[in-house]
Write a protein that holds these residues in place. Structure first.
Motif, PDB file in Angstrom:
ATOM      1  N   PHE A 116       0.956  -1.158  -0.072  1.00 49.72           N
ATOM      2  CA  PHE A 116      -0.102   0.156   0.052  1.00 49.72           C
ATOM      3  C   PHE A 116       1.122   1.148   0.069  1.00 49.72           C
ATOM      4  O   PHE A 116       0.479   2.216  -0.739  1.00 49.72           O
ATOM      5  CB  PHE A 116      -0.914   0.060   1.231  1.00 49.72           C
ATOM      6  CG  PHE A 116      -2.018  -0.722   1.201  1.00 49.72           C
ATOM      7  CD1 PHE A 116      -2.997  -0.794  -0.067  1.00 49.72           C
ATOM      8  CD2 PHE A 116      -2.416  -1.941   2.139  1.00 49.72           C
ATOM      9  CE1 PHE A 116      -4.103  -1.683  -0.046  1.00 49.72           C
ATOM     10  CE2 PHE A 116      -3.583  -2.836   1.794  1.00 49.72           C
ATOM     11  CZ  PHE A 116      -4.284  -2.674   0.735  1.00 49.72           C
ATOM     12  N   MET A 122      -5.927   3.675  -6.530  1.00 47.42           N
ATOM     13  CA  MET A 122      -5.305   2.659  -6.395  1.00 47.42           C
ATOM     14  C   MET A 122      -5.654   1.092  -6.573  1.00 47.42           C
ATOM     15  O   MET A 122      -5.116   0.174  -5.893  1.00 47.42           O
ATOM     16  CB  MET A 122      -4.521   2.593  -4.800  1.00 47.42           C
ATOM     17  CG  MET A 122      -3.716   3.926  -4.501  1.00 47.42           C
ATOM     18  SD  MET A 122      -3.333   4.225  -2.720  1.00 47.42           S
ATOM     19  CE  MET A 122      -3.094   2.379  -2.174  1.00 47.42           C
ATOM     20  N   THR A 153      -3.090  -1.818  -7.233  1.00 48.73           N
ATOM     21  CA  THR A 153      -2.430  -2.031  -5.638  1.00 48.73           C
ATOM     22  C   THR A 153      -3.518  -2.775  -4.723  1.00 48.73           C
ATOM     23  O   THR A 153      -2.887  -3.741  -4.162  1.00 48.73           O
ATOM     24  CB  THR A 153      -1.884  -0.617  -5.399  1.00 48.73           C
ATOM     25  OG1 THR A 153      -1.073   0.142  -6.066  1.00 48.73           O
ATOM     26  CG2 THR A 153      -1.395  -0.991  -3.914  1.00 48.73           C
ATOM     27  N   GLY A 212       1.811   1.701  -3.455  1.00 49.57           N
ATOM     28  CA  GLY A 212       0.766   2.249  -4.186  1.00 49.57           C
ATOM     29  C   GLY A 212       0.396   3.635  -3.849  1.00 49.57           C
ATOM     30  O   GLY A 212      -0.101   4.555  -4.865  1.00 49.57           O
ATOM     31  N   THR A 258       2.155   6.336  -5.994  1.00 44.39           N
ATOM     32  CA  THR A 258       1.475   6.517  -7.542  1.00 44.39           C
ATOM     33  C   THR A 258       0.336   7.268  -7.573  1.00 44.39           C
ATOM     34  O   THR A 258       0.209   7.736  -8.719  1.00 44.39           O
ATOM     35  CB  THR A 258       1.074   5.054  -8.026  1.00 44.39           C
ATOM     36  OG1 THR A 258       0.035   4.505  -7.313  1.00 44.39           O
ATOM     37  CG2 THR A 258       2.174   4.025  -8.051  1.00 44.39           C
TER      38      THR A 258
END
Length: 305
Positions: free
Chosen positions: A190, A224, A227, A193, A196
């Motif tokens: 996480f 996300m 992810t 993620g 991003t």
């Protein structure tokens, strides 16, 4: 002019050779990994599939064809069915809490300004610990006599609990250890993620006054999605394949209350010397794992579209 054409004509045949050499370099780098995967993954998987249709003597000798008898045995045996049920219960208990805790820890690590490196390292430490060694530590912590948890309960005025020796608490205790382990790995996924999510998204939500739970559920988590799906699949695969903590802390007991699919597979093969049944059970587990991987790929492909 003619000389230039001659030089070009001479040099052109060298280009395919240069390309072939360039294409050969990645193959040489992948060759050791390919040999390792073929030797320790593909070949054992093929042998396991073949052995699931035979009665395999552990001392050597000819294999005896039994067809689907091994599959019938593992799908009707009460102990195996109990192990499958325990694995499902263990997965249900561990997956959601580990994902929730992992997400909260990732958000915490991402929001810390001072001491960020220390916080990230501390939160990731459980993932780096040797699982067998930590299982020994947790076995002492949850020991019925002299265990740290029961000592704390005693100081608080409560009676001792047989965490690992009672059929009603052994699987739950193992699940708590599983959450401790899995949450750290989920946190790492996480946290990657969260990196991003574009900075412009944070600026826009800050300008619109969108914060907290609304921002997390309406904006951050949808962005996300790959992810989240990946973290969920990893948590599912990890819970289904739990072995080390069970084998060290309870060995599947008491009375099979904490037996899982992998510990039962190990017992069938090396405890009861029934390699055919063990191969059948392991192949069924492989089919389930491949199915989960295909579902993950389909979900991610749908999200990409």
């Amino acid at each position: 002019m003619h000389d230039e054409k001659l030089v070009i004509a001479v040099r052109l045949p060298a280009q395919p050779l240069r390309r072939s050499r360039t294409n050969l370099v990645p193959a040489l780098f992948l060759l050791p990994a390919g040999i390792g995967i073929g030797t320790f993954v593909i070949v054992p998987a093929v042998l396991s599939l073949a052995a699931s249709f035979f009665s395999v003597p552990l001392t050597g000798g000819a294999w005896t064809w039994v067809g689907l008898a091994n599959y019938e045995h593992v799908l009707t045996d009460a102990a195996v069915l109990q192990a499958i049920g325990n694995t499902i219960v263990y997965s249900v208990i561990t997956i959601v809490p580990s994902l929730g805790i992992g997400l909260c820890l990732a958000l915490l690590a991402n929001s810390v300004v001072r001491g960020r490196a220390f916080v990230r390292t501390a939160l990731f430490l459980p993932m780096t610990a040797n699982l067998v060694a930590m299982a020994v530590v947790f076995r002492w912590l949850f020991a019925f006599q002299g265990g740290f948890i029961n000592q704390v309960l005693g100081f608080a005025g409560f009676g001792a609990v047989n965490w690992l020796g009672d059929t009603s608490t052994s699987l739950l205790t193992l699940a708590m250890v599983g959450v401790w382990r899995s949450a750290s790995f989920s946190m790492m996924i996480f946290f990657a993620g969260l990196a991003t999510v574009p900075g412009t998204i944070h600026e826009a939500t800050r300008a619109e006054g969108i914060r907290g739970w609304t921002k997390l559920t309406r904006i951050t988590l949808p962005i996300m999605k790959p992810t989240v799906v990946f973290a969920t699949v990893v948590a599912v695969l990890g819970s289904i394949q739990v072995f080390d903590t069970v084998n060290v802390m309870t060995q599947g007991g008491p009375q099979g209350a904490s037996e899982t699919i992998l510990t039962m597979t190990w017992k069938l093969g090396f405890g009861y010397f029934d390699l055919g049944a063990a191969s059948a059970l392991s192949f069924l587990l492989l089919v389930v794992l491949v199915g989960i991987g295909l579902i993950q790929r389909r979900v991610l492909a749908g999200g990409h579209k």
